[in-house]
Write a protein that holds these residues in place. Structure first.
Motif, PDB file in Angstrom:
ATOM      1  N   ASP A  94       0.853  -1.177   0.000  1.00 42.65           N
ATOM      2  CA  ASP A  94       0.000   0.000   0.000  1.00 42.65           C
ATOM      3  C   ASP A  94       0.894   1.235   0.000  1.00 42.65           C
ATOM      4  O   ASP A  94       2.041   1.185   0.451  1.00 42.65           O
ATOM      5  CB  ASP A  94      -0.873  -0.041   1.266  1.00 42.65           C
ATOM      6  CG  ASP A  94      -1.718   1.197   1.387  1.00 42.65           C
ATOM      7  OD1 ASP A  94      -2.344   1.569   0.391  1.00 42.65           O
ATOM      8  OD2 ASP A  94      -1.727   1.792   2.478  1.00 42.65           O
ATOM      9  N   SER A  95       0.383   2.298  -0.531  1.00 40.13           N
ATOM     10  CA  SER A  95       1.188   3.520  -0.580  1.00 40.13           C
ATOM     11  C   SER A  95       0.317   4.729  -0.304  1.00 40.13           C
ATOM     12  O   SER A  95      -0.839   4.775  -0.697  1.00 40.13           O
ATOM     13  CB  SER A  95       1.829   3.657  -1.955  1.00 40.13           C
ATOM     14  OG  SER A  95       0.828   3.674  -2.948  1.00 40.13           O
ATOM     15  N   ASN A  96       0.870   5.691   0.405  1.00 37.37           N
ATOM     16  CA  ASN A  96       0.173   6.942   0.700  1.00 37.37           C
ATOM     17  C   ASN A  96       1.120   8.102   0.487  1.00 37.37           C
ATOM     18  O   ASN A  96       2.319   7.987   0.736  1.00 37.37           O
ATOM     19  CB  ASN A  96      -0.279   6.990   2.161  1.00 37.37           C
ATOM     20  CG  ASN A  96      -1.160   5.818   2.506  1.00 37.37           C
ATOM     21  OD1 ASN A  96      -2.317   5.784   2.167  1.00 37.37           O
ATOM     22  ND2 ASN A  96      -0.570   4.819   3.159  1.00 37.37           N
TER      23      ASN A  96
ATOM     24  N   ARG B  87       1.564  12.191   1.465  1.00 36.25           N
ATOM     25  CA  ARG B  87       1.000  13.249   2.273  1.00 36.25           C
ATOM     26  C   ARG B  87       1.674  14.572   1.972  1.00 36.25           C
ATOM     27  O   ARG B  87       2.865  14.721   2.158  1.00 36.25           O
ATOM     28  CB  ARG B  87       1.167  12.911   3.750  1.00 36.25           C
ATOM     29  CG  ARG B  87       0.149  13.650   4.534  1.00 36.25           C
ATOM     30  CD  ARG B  87       0.112  13.193   5.944  1.00 36.25           C
ATOM     31  NE  ARG B  87      -0.325  14.345   6.714  1.00 36.25           N
ATOM     32  CZ  ARG B  87       0.076  14.575   7.942  1.00 36.25           C
ATOM     33  NH1 ARG B  87       0.899  13.787   8.522  1.00 36.25           N
ATOM     34  NH2 ARG B  87      -0.378  15.629   8.560  1.00 36.25           N
TER      35      ARG B  87
ATOM     36  N   PRO C 203       3.439  16.576  -4.013  1.00 33.55           N
ATOM     37  CA  PRO C 203       2.904  16.444  -5.377  1.00 33.55           C
ATOM     38  C   PRO C 203       3.629  15.329  -6.122  1.00 33.55           C
ATOM     39  O   PRO C 203       4.221  15.557  -7.163  1.00 33.55           O
ATOM     40  CB  PRO C 203       3.159  17.828  -5.985  1.00 33.55           C
ATOM     41  CG  PRO C 203       4.306  18.371  -5.226  1.00 33.55           C
ATOM     42  CD  PRO C 203       4.339  17.725  -3.877  1.00 33.55           C
TER      43      PRO C 203
ATOM     44  N   THR D   6       0.120  -4.932  -6.257  1.00 34.45           N
ATOM     45  CA  THR D   6      -0.579  -4.608  -5.017  1.00 34.45           C
ATOM     46  C   THR D   6      -0.509  -5.752  -4.015  1.00 34.45           C
ATOM     47  O   THR D   6      -0.659  -5.534  -2.830  1.00 34.45           O
ATOM     48  CB  THR D   6      -2.049  -4.249  -5.252  1.00 34.45           C
ATOM     49  OG1 THR D   6      -2.649  -5.324  -5.961  1.00 34.45           O
ATOM     50  CG2 THR D   6      -2.176  -2.963  -6.038  1.00 34.45           C
TER      51      THR D   6
ATOM     52  N   GLU E  40       7.290   2.633  -7.132  1.00 33.91           N
ATOM     53  CA  GLU E  40       7.708   3.671  -8.073  1.00 33.91           C
ATOM     54  C   GLU E  40       7.236   5.027  -7.582  1.00 33.91           C
ATOM     55  O   GLU E  40       6.085   5.212  -7.204  1.00 33.91           O
ATOM     56  CB  GLU E  40       7.117   3.404  -9.449  1.00 33.91           C
ATOM     57  CG  GLU E  40       7.697   4.333 -10.488  1.00 33.91           C
ATOM     58  CD  GLU E  40       7.062   4.108 -11.853  1.00 33.91           C
ATOM     59  OE1 GLU E  40       7.576   3.275 -12.604  1.00 33.91           O
ATOM     60  OE2 GLU E  40       6.047   4.775 -12.126  1.00 33.91           O
TER      61      GLU E  40
ATOM     62  N   VAL F 105       7.533   6.432   5.568  1.00 32.52           N
ATOM     63  CA  VAL F 105       7.389   5.806   6.875  1.00 32.52           C
ATOM     64  C   VAL F 105       6.558   4.536   6.702  1.00 32.52           C
ATOM     65  O   VAL F 105       5.432   4.605   6.222  1.00 32.52           O
ATOM     66  CB  VAL F 105       6.709   6.758   7.869  1.00 32.52           C
ATOM     67  CG1 VAL F 105       6.491   6.066   9.204  1.00 32.52           C
ATOM     68  CG2 VAL F 105       7.544   8.007   8.064  1.00 32.52           C
ATOM     69  N   PRO F 106       7.108   3.389   7.065  1.00 33.90           N
ATOM     70  CA  PRO F 106       6.355   2.146   6.890  1.00 33.90           C
ATOM     71  C   PRO F 106       5.457   1.854   8.089  1.00 33.90           C
ATOM     72  O   PRO F 106       5.665   2.376   9.178  1.00 33.90           O
ATOM     73  CB  PRO F 106       7.442   1.088   6.801  1.00 33.90           C
ATOM     74  CG  PRO F 106       8.572   1.647   7.588  1.00 33.90           C
ATOM     75  CD  PRO F 106       8.467   3.144   7.552  1.00 33.90           C
ATOM     76  N   SER F 107       4.470   1.064   7.845  1.00 35.82           N
ATOM     77  CA  SER F 107       3.529   0.663   8.880  1.00 35.82           C
ATOM     78  C   SER F 107       2.940  -0.672   8.461  1.00 35.82           C
ATOM     79  O   SER F 107       2.888  -0.976   7.273  1.00 35.82           O
ATOM     80  CB  SER F 107       2.458   1.750   9.000  1.00 35.82           C
ATOM     81  OG  SER F 107       1.545   1.435   9.994  1.00 35.82           O
TER      82      SER F 107
ATOM     83  N   THR G 270      -0.176  -6.509   5.515  1.00 38.77           N
ATOM     84  CA  THR G 270      -0.125  -5.335   4.663  1.00 38.77           C
ATOM     85  C   THR G 270       1.083  -4.499   5.040  1.00 38.77           C
ATOM     86  O   THR G 270       1.301  -4.222   6.222  1.00 38.77           O
ATOM     87  CB  THR G 270      -1.392  -4.494   4.811  1.00 38.77           C
ATOM     88  OG1 THR G 270      -2.501  -5.332   4.555  1.00 38.77           O
ATOM     89  CG2 THR G 270      -1.384  -3.337   3.842  1.00 38.77           C
TER      90      THR G 270
ATOM     91  N   SER H 244       2.498  -0.902   4.426  1.00 36.48           N
ATOM     92  CA  SER H 244       2.009   0.381   3.939  1.00 36.48           C
ATOM     93  C   SER H 244       3.077   1.442   4.163  1.00 36.48           C
ATOM     94  O   SER H 244       3.707   1.496   5.220  1.00 36.48           O
ATOM     95  CB  SER H 244       0.745   0.759   4.714  1.00 36.48           C
ATOM     96  OG  SER H 244       0.361   2.061   4.403  1.00 36.48           O
TER      97      SER H 244
ATOM     98  N   THR I 168       3.923   5.628   3.894  1.00 35.29           N
ATOM     99  CA  THR I 168       3.446   6.987   3.664  1.00 35.29           C
ATOM    100  C   THR I 168       4.664   7.862   3.397  1.00 35.29           C
ATOM    101  O   THR I 168       5.610   7.864   4.184  1.00 35.29           O
ATOM    102  CB  THR I 168       2.683   7.517   4.882  1.00 35.29           C
ATOM    103  OG1 THR I 168       1.631   6.613   5.172  1.00 35.29           O
ATOM    104  CG2 THR I 168       2.104   8.899   4.598  1.00 35.29           C
TER     105      THR I 168
ATOM    106  N   PHE J 196       6.235  11.402   3.293  1.00 31.20           N
ATOM    107  CA  PHE J 196       6.035  12.752   3.818  1.00 31.20           C
ATOM    108  C   PHE J 196       7.085  13.656   3.205  1.00 31.20           C
ATOM    109  O   PHE J 196       8.217  13.246   2.997  1.00 31.20           O
ATOM    110  CB  PHE J 196       6.257  12.782   5.333  1.00 31.20           C
ATOM    111  CG  PHE J 196       5.208  12.060   6.107  1.00 31.20           C
ATOM    112  CD1 PHE J 196       4.101  12.737   6.576  1.00 31.20           C
ATOM    113  CD2 PHE J 196       5.340  10.714   6.388  1.00 31.20           C
ATOM    114  CE1 PHE J 196       3.140  12.081   7.312  1.00 31.20           C
ATOM    115  CE2 PHE J 196       4.380  10.051   7.122  1.00 31.20           C
ATOM    116  CZ  PHE J 196       3.282  10.736   7.582  1.00 31.20           C
ATOM    117  N   GLU J 197       6.720  14.892   2.990  1.00 36.75           N
ATOM    118  CA  GLU J 197       7.743  15.856   2.631  1.00 36.75           C
ATOM    119  C   GLU J 197       8.606  16.051   3.869  1.00 36.75           C
ATOM    120  O   GLU J 197       8.099  16.143   4.980  1.00 36.75           O
ATOM    121  CB  GLU J 197       7.102  17.182   2.223  1.00 36.75           C
ATOM    122  CG  GLU J 197       8.159  18.224   1.907  1.00 36.75           C
ATOM    123  CD  GLU J 197       7.650  19.332   1.021  1.00 36.75           C
ATOM    124  OE1 GLU J 197       6.431  19.417   0.830  1.00 36.75           O
ATOM    125  OE2 GLU J 197       8.492  20.105   0.524  1.00 36.75           O
TER     126      GLU J 197
END
Lengths: 534, 524, 200
Positions: free
Chosen positions: C70-72, C74, C77, C85, C100, C114-116, C165, C167, C169, C171-172
């Motif tokens: 999974d990817s997020n 925050r 851009p 997946t 990617e 940051v993984p989770s 899973t 995942s 995220t 972050f800048e």
């Protein structure tokens, strides 16, 4: 309370301190180091904040009277819920009990004053600036804190400058509480009259001793938590930001490390008041004094190891959920001991039902109900369903309002004659009690139903299925609010001596303790020569 | 265990029905209160629609009843004492004040009662926490103030917004039955299947809560949490965000539509269709023949934008470091098949990756662009269909020609394609109309375009995403377009050369970023 | 009076002790941060930012575990997607997957992933040998990069966990840009006390 005729009883004490020619008017109150003056100021401050926080509560209930947005917009609504919480906890309830402690501890322990009289003055005068910061934060751009009294990040990092003002206010309130607590601990441990051993102390002193230790252990932690929010907001730290290796949930751990003991900081002095008043009006000594002390201490200790029961839905490991569930349930044991001891105190007594006693019975009845809903909420699977709903709102108002506030009313009626030298009007006092009791239940009992049916807390608007109970609750809230204006009227009448009945040194025939050995109103200086307790 | 369960189930319905009736009768007399059609003085937890919710219901009922019995017992004693031991009745106070036995008893008995309560609660907790062996997984993302759902096994997702009209909130219209509990796109799941939810948040902490399904889980930004539910029967279940998340915390409901497996499968197929899942490679082959100018213009946007070519090969085509120059490159100026091959498959052993995830038209565009820019002037260029053939081993795929008109890749926003060498997009922050810093490149491109041909014009269209007040959005779209126009005017462009064109359609992408834009296209 | 001086000295001593205790508790508030991290590390919650040493590489062929990716994103851009997946792996099997990232802007930007994990308990058994999340990643203007994650699942993974899973995220990096600290405008118009109508 402001009208202590100290000049009448003052003088003749060949004393070398500043009280001999103390200033008058506003300057007197700014510079006073007298525990009775400071106690009175705490109580008036507390009542003022109680009215301010109460108006906020009524704005909330007015908006929730009907579905749809009528009175305020959602942002302002959130500011109201947040400020209502902060002001009631830090501005109304805590100062009220510090006020009682200031007035009564030296009288109960046979001490001439608090241990650090100058610091006592400072700890009071820190409160008004903090209150002004909190209230004026509503008028800065972006408004006041709107993230709940718990101030969870990252939402608090998004807030405007009002959040910074709130953080400073919390710092100041914390400093005040810590200074007050140090004073109380030192007074209790070092200034007792000869012969008064710890195990002979009145329960009110015992509960305050334990509360003061809770305060100095937890207020610095809260100060740390809000400081971290402040640096996250402005100085680029990432305590609570995952991007920099932080974790927003960590704030909740730190906050509730303070927050759960805070519940007992509010409740324990209330227990103390009740433990004074129930025996007085049952004309029978407190049952199980020793087990009361141990129960109070175990509640205090347990309160440090149950904090995460406020966080069952944050996604903690299963083992954590189970541990916090069991530990929380355990608190029911010492709390139960207290309730049973109070009942045993009344059992086969010789009971009369004056207003202080009525408020104590109201406390007992409603606080126990709050305790039972607390037990329901301690069960993790049930709490997951009820967390952040109106059920929780109902629960903690049963504990805080019916618990702490009712016992504060009881204390005012019980000790008021000692402070003012006049009896209050018993008939009006009883009306105040029944009015408050009924209005309180009309307000908060339906909130259990709302929470069970699925209404979240902190929302300005809701589905139609919640409309009826919300309307009932709002009506109750306005009735409860008016009752407290009536209370103000009763207190002013008492101060003015409108009842026409002068208070004797010991107005309650069943009351025990050194405070009843001094005349009413209590002279400006008392126990300059320590009494001897046998 | 089973019999206990069913017994408590029947008890539940019986007792709650009775108490509901009694309380209804008692409360019905409060006729002065505002009454609403669907209001019914609810007293208890919602009817459970999952096994976990049913267990919670039973534990709650059990504990509440135990507490009520103790409460009545304890306060029965208190009220008896208040009645019998009153001074006014002449009762004389006893003076006992301690009893070790009694105190020990009321310390120990509650302890065992608590143990008895902990047992069913622990059982329910263990069940609720078991996320293994799920049938489908849905990722739930909390935004301020809406929910995003991604069906990660099926490759589609959408955003779920409150659909209650503002007029109802403002009391200008009659409130509907599902006031504030209705959304545009509900979460759809099959009945009887274990649905695993992965929760995260984009901004602040939210909490996903559907009471009837017995699920509540915080969604924490930067972290993923999981929970699950299995709905017992088809239906629509509603809930709210349960963690204060800002001003519209009360306006981000959750609606779960539980369908039968067959209906769910149908729904999934439609969603996949909409999202274009599985279409990219085979379904549509673009057989249209484009002009060189069209391809160059399109290719420029890909080269500089989504294709990411410019990152290595640079805007001036000179390359940098290990990345070869395209300007004057033999490959680019040589036969088209070699370049088609390297674009599709990359060059093993080098940094040149395969770009077959781009559409045929994108690739043809990039090829035409590189062959017509800088000093490159290769005569030969490729049509999208050449790429389609190359992908398929040199022959045209069977499905070709089915949809010649829809050349754009499915995920591209439905906007008018550029008709000449200008198609710039400037993206705006939510609610904002000031030009972002990145806009300069686009403004410069427009200026260069206008400079290039003396009679050329540009068209400026502002867009917003589709969330929010429609009128306010239109106004904002206009303001955004004006901001771009003003930038051009202040750079010396005559107003007559700028056409302001209203947006044809407002769309909302997943994160809506692409929706909030101003497009600058070559104008007629 | 001698007694009062004695009391006052005792009081000052008490004041000192209590003040020290208060200071310790203030420090303890901050100490909770590393304590919390340490607890998370021991409990393997939220501490996945380091490569792990793998001792046991025996492959458990008797079962398969589905790993979802999974990817997020925050406030960045960028586009950020896993190549696949989900995959199925045997516990103990060394696996490489690719994510990617594409920087859609015309400027260089730095982010930190940051993984989770879900379920949280699985984190204890998910070993990453290589991951783009170990350091901050800088992307040039319009750069696209494929980034591998090399992992294996500890064969000691409890049998009842059949899906994990992973995942991320992105972050800048704070400081590398200006993160948005303003609450976004919402869909609800809230001009009851004169705030402007919100649009998006």
């Amino acid at each position: 309370m402001a009208s202590i005729p100290h000049d009448a009883v003052h003088g003749g004490h060949g004393h070398d301190d500043q009280h001999d020619h103390h200033p008058t008017g506003i300057k007197r109150w700014l510079t006073t180091t007298n525990h009775k003056d400071i106690g009175s100021m705490y109580l008036w401050f507390s009542f003022t904040m109680f009215i301010v926080g109460g108006i906020m509560a009524l704005i909330i209930r007015a908006e929730l009277f009907q579905p749809g947005l009528q009175v305020v917009n959602p942002e302002f609504f959130n500011q109201m819920t947040s400020l209502h919480g902060l002001i009631m906890v830090f501005g109304a309830i805590m100062p009220a009990f510090v006020g009682f402690a200031n007035w009564m501890l030296p009288l109960q322990l046979g001490a001439p004053d608090m241990a650090f009289a100058r610091m006592n003055n400072w700890s009071f005068w820190l409160l008004p600036p903090a209150a002004i910061l909190l209230v004026t934060s509503m008028f800065v751009p972006g408004g006041s804190v709107a993230a709940g009294w718990t101030m969870y990040p990252p939402l608090t990092v998004q807030q405007g400058i009002g959040m910074d003002l709130t953080i400073f206010a919390v710092h100041i309130l914390g400093a005040s509480s810590i200074m007050g607590s140090i004073n109380i601990i030192t007074t209790i441990l070092n200034m007792r009259a000869p012969g008064m051993t710890l195990m002979k102390m009145p329960m009110f002193a015992w509960t305050w001793l334990i509360t003061a230790f809770l305060l100095i252990a937890t207020m610095p932690v809260l100060a740390g938590a809000v400081t971290m929010i402040l640096t996250d907001r402005h100085f680029g730290t990432t305590f609570f930001n995952a991007a920099g290796g932080g974790d927003p949930v960590m704030y909740q751990h730190i906050f509730w490390f303070f927050g759960h003991p805070e519940v007992y900081i509010i409740a324990l002095p209330a227990f103390g008041v009740v433990s004074q008043i129930l025996p007085a009006f049952s004309r029978k000594p407190l049952f199980g004094y020793h087990s009361m002390v141990y129960a109070t201490a175990s509640i205090a200790i347990l309160s440090f190891i149950v904090w995460a029961h406020h966080m069952y839905t944050t996604g903690m490991p299963l083992a954590g959920q189970m541990y916090f569930m069991f530990a929380t349930m355990l608190i029911a044991v010492p709390t139960g001991v207290k309730v049973f001891n109070w009942l045993a105190t009344m059992w086969r007594g010789s009971i009369t039902l004056e207003t202080p006693m009525l408020f104590c019975l109201g406390f007992l009845f409603l606080f126990t109900m709050g305790g039972f809903t607390g037990l329901v909420l301690s069960l993790t699977p049930v709490d997951i369903q009820l967390h952040d709903t109106y059920y929780v709102v109902a629960h903690f108002h049963y504990v805080m309002v019916a618990g702490a506030l009712f016992s504060a009313f009881a204390a005012v009626y019980y000790w008021g004659p000692k402070w003012t030298g006049w009896m209050y009007d018993e008939k009006l006092g009883k009306i105040h009690f029944w009015w408050s009791l009924i209005a309180f239940n009309v307000t908060f009992f339906p909130q259990h139903f709302l929470g069970l049916a699925g209404m979240p807390r902190r929302i300005p608007d809701y589905n139609l299925q919640f409309a009826d109970w919300n309307a009932v609750s709002s009506i109750g809230a306005f009735a409860f609010g008016t009752a407290q204006i009536f209370f103000l009227y009763i207190v002013i009448r008492m101060i003015a001596g409108k009842s026409g009945v002068r208070a004797p040194a010991k107005p309650w025939d069943g009351a025990e303790g050194l405070e009843w050995t001094v005349p009413s109103p209590a002279p400006y200086h008392t126990f300059e020569t320590p009494p001897v307790v046998k | 265990m089973k019999s206990v369960n069913s017994a408590s189930n029947s008890w539940r319905s019986g007792a709650s029905a009775l108490s509901t009736r009694v309380l209804r009768a008692a409360t019905a007399s409060l006729a002065l209160l505002p009454l609403y059609a669907s209001a019914d003085w609810k007293l208890n937890l919602q009817t459970p629609a999952s096994a976990v919710a049913a267990e919670v219901y039973d534990v709650h009922t059990l504990i509440t009843v135990i507490c009520a019995i103790i409460f009545v017992g304890v306060f029965g004693v208190m009220f008896y004492s208040l009645y019998a031991h009153r001074k006014s009745k002449g009762h004389k106070a006893a003076q006992f004040h301690e009893s070790a036995t009694v105190e020990a008893v009321w310390t120990i008995i509650p302890f065992f009662i608590l143990l008895g309560m902990a047992f069913p609660a622990t059982k329910a907790l263990l069940h609720a926490r078991d996320t293994s062996a799920s049938d489908i997984t849905v990722k739930v993302t909390g935004y301020q103030w809406k929910w995003g759902y991604d069906y990660i096994n099926d490759g589609f997702g959408f955003v779920s917004n409150l659909s209650t009209p503002l007029a109802q909130i403002k009391n200008a219209e009659t409130k509907g039955e599902n006031y504030l509990l209705e959304v545009d796109n509900p979460l759809v799941v099959p009945v009887g299947k274990k649905v695993r939810l992965l929760l995260t948040a984009n901004d602040v902490i939210h909490a996903w809560w559907v009471p009837a399904l017995g699920v509540k889980q915080d969604a924490v930004p930067g972290f993923i949490r999981d929970t699950w539910f299995r709905a017992d029967r088809p239906g629509v279940y509603r809930g709210n965000c349960a963690e204060l998340c800002g001003k519209e915390h009360g306006y981000m409901p959750i609606v779960v539509e539980v369908k039968t497996q067959a209906d769910y499968d149908k729904w999934v197929a439609t969603q996949k269709d909409k999202a274009g899942v599985g279409k990219v490679a085979a379904a549509v082959v673009d057989t249209k023949t484009y002009s060189r100018d069209e391809l160059v213009a399109h290719g420029k946007t890909i080269y500089e934008g989504a294709g990411g070519c410019q990152g290595c090969h640079q805007a001036n085509g000179k390359g940098t470091g290990a990345f070869p120059a395209l300007d004057g490159s033999k490959l680019v100026n040589g036969p088209k098949d070699a370049q088609i091959n390297i674009l599709l498959n990359g060059k093993p052993g080098t940094a040149m990756a395969a770009f077959k995830h781009l559409s045929d038209k994108d690739l043809a565009g990039v090829m035409a662009f590189t062959r017509s820019t800088w000093s490159n002037k290769a005569a030969e260029f490729a049509q999208p269909v050449d790429f389609a053939k190359a992908r398929n081993g040199g022959v045209l795929p069977a499905s070709a020609g089915a949809a010649t008109a829809t050349a754009a890749p499915a995920q591209a926003p439905a906007t008018a394609p550029a008709s000449s060498a200008l198609a710039e997009k400037i993206f705006f922050a939510t609610g904002k109309k000031d030009l972002p810093a990145e806009a300069k490149a686009s403004i410069d491109a427009a200026l260069a375009f206008l400079k290039g041909k003396a009679d050329s014009k540009v068209e400026i269209t502002g867009y917003t995403d589709k969330t929010g007040d429609v009128a306010a959005n239109l106004e904002l779209a206009k303001e955004r377009a004006k901001a771009v126009r003003d930038a051009l005017v202040s750079a010396g462009v005559a107003r007559e050369r700028i056409n302001m064109k209203p947006p044809a359609e407002v769309t909302g992408g997943k994160d809506n970023r692409e929706a909030r834009r101003v497009e600058i296209n070559a104008g007629a | 009076m001698a007694l009062s001086r004695l009391i006052s000295f005792a009081n000052k001593q008490m004041l000192g002790k209590l003040a020290v205790f208060t200071a310790i508790m203030f420090a303890f508030g901050f100490a909770l941060v590393p304590i919390y991290k340490k607890i998370c590390e021991v409990a393997k919650v939220n501490d996945f930012m380091r490569p792990e040493q793998v001792k046991n590489t025996q492959v458990d062929l008797s079962r398969k575990v589905r790993v979802e990716f999974d990817s997020n994103i925050r406030n960045l851009p960028w586009t950020f997607k896993p190549e696949k997946t989900s995959i199925e792996v045997h516990p103990g099997e060394l696996t490489t997957v690719v994510y990617e990232v594409h920087n859609t802007t015309g400027r260089a930007m730095t982010g930190q992933a940051v993984p989770s994990y879900g379920p949280t308990e699985a984190a204890d058994h998910f070993r990453k040998l290589e991951c783009f999340c170990f350091t901050a990643q800088t992307f040039k203007a319009s750069e696209t990069r494929q980034m591998p994650v090399v992992f294996l699942i500890d064969p000691k993974l409890p049998r009842d966990v059949s899906t994990i899973t992973l995942s991320y995220t992105f972050f800048e990096m704070p400081g590398a840009g200006t993160p948005s600290t303003q609450a976004p405008a919402g869909k609800l118009e809230t001009n009851m006390v004169g705030t402007p109508r919100q649009a998006s």
